[in-house]
Design a protein around this motif. Sequence first.
Motif, PDB file in Angstrom:
ATOM      1  N   GLY A  43       0.777  -1.238   0.000  1.00 25.71           N
ATOM      2  CA  GLY A  43       0.000   0.000   0.000  1.00 25.71           C
ATOM      3  C   GLY A  43       0.803   1.279   0.000  1.00 25.71           C
ATOM      4  N   LEU A  44       2.080   1.231  -0.362  1.00 21.43           N
ATOM      5  CA  LEU A  44       2.910   2.431  -0.363  1.00 21.43           C
ATOM      6  C   LEU A  44       2.627   3.245  -1.619  1.00 21.43           C
ATOM      7  N   LYS A  45       2.102   4.465  -1.426  1.00 19.17           N
ATOM      8  CA  LYS A  45       1.817   5.373  -2.536  1.00 19.17           C
ATOM      9  C   LYS A  45       2.411   6.728  -2.181  1.00 19.17           C
ATOM     10  N   LEU A  46       3.323   7.212  -3.033  1.00 25.26           N
ATOM     11  CA  LEU A  46       4.003   8.478  -2.788  1.00 25.26           C
ATOM     12  C   LEU A  46       3.933   9.375  -4.010  1.00 25.26           C
ATOM     13  N   VAL A  47       3.828  10.685  -3.789  1.00 22.48           N
ATOM     14  CA  VAL A  47       3.928  11.651  -4.878  1.00 22.48           C
ATOM     15  C   VAL A  47       5.407  11.907  -5.131  1.00 22.48           C
ATOM     16  N   PHE A  48       5.732  12.570  -6.263  1.00 23.06           N
ATOM     17  CA  PHE A  48       7.133  12.797  -6.556  1.00 23.06           C
ATOM     18  C   PHE A  48       7.782  13.646  -5.468  1.00 23.06           C
ATOM     19  N   GLY A  49       9.058  13.375  -5.220  1.00 21.65           N
ATOM     20  CA  GLY A  49       9.797  14.103  -4.200  1.00 21.65           C
ATOM     21  C   GLY A  49      10.926  13.256  -3.644  1.00 21.65           C
ATOM     22  N   ASP A  50      11.577  13.796  -2.627  1.00 19.80           N
ATOM     23  CA  ASP A  50      12.708  13.127  -1.987  1.00 19.80           C
ATOM     24  C   ASP A  50      12.289  12.564  -0.641  1.00 19.80           C
ATOM     25  N   TYR A  51      12.717  11.336  -0.375  1.00 16.39           N
ATOM     26  CA  TYR A  51      12.303  10.615   0.820  1.00 16.39           C
ATOM     27  C   TYR A  51      13.479   9.845   1.411  1.00 16.39           C
ATOM     28  N   TYR A  52      13.252   9.323   2.600  1.00 19.11           N
ATOM     29  CA  TYR A  52      14.149   8.326   3.172  1.00 19.11           C
ATOM     30  C   TYR A  52      13.312   7.379   4.010  1.00 19.11           C
ATOM     31  N   PHE A  53      13.837   6.180   4.227  1.00 20.23           N
ATOM     32  CA  PHE A  53      13.152   5.273   5.133  1.00 20.23           C
ATOM     33  C   PHE A  53      14.103   4.794   6.198  1.00 20.23           C
ATOM     34  N   LEU A  54      13.509   4.452   7.327  1.00 19.63           N
ATOM     35  CA  LEU A  54      14.241   3.914   8.470  1.00 19.63           C
ATOM     36  C   LEU A  54      13.618   2.597   8.871  1.00 19.63           C
ATOM     37  N   GLU A  55      14.455   1.658   9.224  1.00 17.42           N
ATOM     38  CA  GLU A  55      13.973   0.393   9.764  1.00 17.42           C
ATOM     39  C   GLU A  55      13.765   0.593  11.264  1.00 17.42           C
ATOM     40  N   LYS A  56      12.568   0.344  11.738  1.00 14.31           N
ATOM     41  CA  LYS A  56      12.240   0.545  13.148  1.00 14.31           C
ATOM     42  C   LYS A  56      12.198  -0.747  13.936  1.00 14.31           C
ATOM     43  N   ASN A  57      12.036  -1.860  13.247  1.00 19.07           N
ATOM     44  CA  ASN A  57      11.990  -3.164  13.908  1.00 19.07           C
ATOM     45  C   ASN A  57      12.491  -4.208  12.920  1.00 19.07           C
ATOM     46  N   ALA A  58      13.488  -4.966  13.347  1.00 23.64           N
ATOM     47  CA  ALA A  58      14.023  -6.031  12.501  1.00 23.64           C
ATOM     48  C   ALA A  58      13.424  -7.366  12.933  1.00 23.64           C
ATOM     49  N   PRO A  59      13.140  -8.250  11.978  1.00 23.20           N
ATOM     50  CA  PRO A  59      12.634  -9.573  12.339  1.00 23.20           C
ATOM     51  C   PRO A  59      13.681 -10.367  13.120  1.00 23.20           C
ATOM     52  N   GLU A  60      13.221 -11.378  13.825  1.00 19.79           N
ATOM     53  CA  GLU A  60      14.121 -12.232  14.599  1.00 19.79           C
ATOM     54  C   GLU A  60      15.217 -12.789  13.688  1.00 19.79           C
ATOM     55  N   GLY A  61      16.452 -12.748  14.168  1.00 24.02           N
ATOM     56  CA  GLY A  61      17.576 -13.261  13.405  1.00 24.02           C
ATOM     57  C   GLY A  61      18.277 -12.212  12.558  1.00 24.02           C
ATOM     58  N   TYR A  62      17.749 -10.977  12.538  1.00 23.19           N
ATOM     59  CA  TYR A  62      18.339  -9.892  11.763  1.00 23.19           C
ATOM     60  C   TYR A  62      18.756  -8.759  12.683  1.00 23.19           C
ATOM     61  N   VAL A  63      19.759  -8.012  12.246  1.00 24.30           N
ATOM     62  CA  VAL A  63      20.230  -6.843  12.982  1.00 24.30           C
ATOM     63  C   VAL A  63      19.511  -5.609  12.440  1.00 24.30           C
ATOM     64  N   LEU A  64      19.049  -4.746  13.340  1.00 25.49           N
ATOM     65  CA  LEU A  64      18.358  -3.520  12.957  1.00 25.49           C
ATOM     66  C   LEU A  64      19.315  -2.599  12.201  1.00 25.49           C
ATOM     67  N   ASN A  65      18.895  -2.142  11.026  1.00 25.77           N
ATOM     68  CA  ASN A  65      19.666  -1.172  10.251  1.00 25.77           C
ATOM     69  C   ASN A  65      19.173   0.220  10.648  1.00 25.77           C
ATOM     70  N   THR A  66      20.011   1.004  11.312  1.00 24.94           N
ATOM     71  CA  THR A  66      19.600   2.317  11.811  1.00 24.94           C
ATOM     72  C   THR A  66      19.959   3.452  10.858  1.00 24.94           C
ATOM     73  N   GLU A  67      20.535   3.131   9.699  1.00 27.14           N
ATOM     74  CA  GLU A  67      20.928   4.154   8.716  1.00 27.14           C
ATOM     75  C   GLU A  67      19.721   4.598   7.887  1.00 27.14           C
TER      76      GLU A  67
END
Length: 78
Positions: A43-67
Motif C-alpha cells: 500500500g505504499l503510494k508516494l507523490v514525486f519528491g525526496d524521501y528516506y526510510f528507516l527500519e524501526k523493527n528487525a525480524p528475529e535473526g536480523y540486525v536492525l539497520n539504523t541508517e
Amino acid sequence: VTLTKTDLTTGNPVEGATLEVYEKGTNKKVYTNVTDKEGKLPGLKLVFGDYYFLEKNAPEGYVLNTEKQYFTVAKDGK
C-alpha cells in the motif's frame, strides 16, 4: 513505488521488518508498515519528491539497520 527488503547475504526477501518513510526536507513521517512475505511494503503510494526510510523493527535473526536510506520519486514515477 515499491520498496523491497532483502537479506544482504542471500538476496532473499525479508518478511516482518517495520519500515517508516519520511519526507526528506521536512522529516515528516508519511508511511509506516511491515514488510510482507515478499519483503515488500504493502500500500505504499508516494507523490514525486525526496524521501528516506528507516527500519524501526528487525525480524528475529536480523540486525536492525539504523541508517537512513534515501530515495527519490521522479515526476515520471521512477
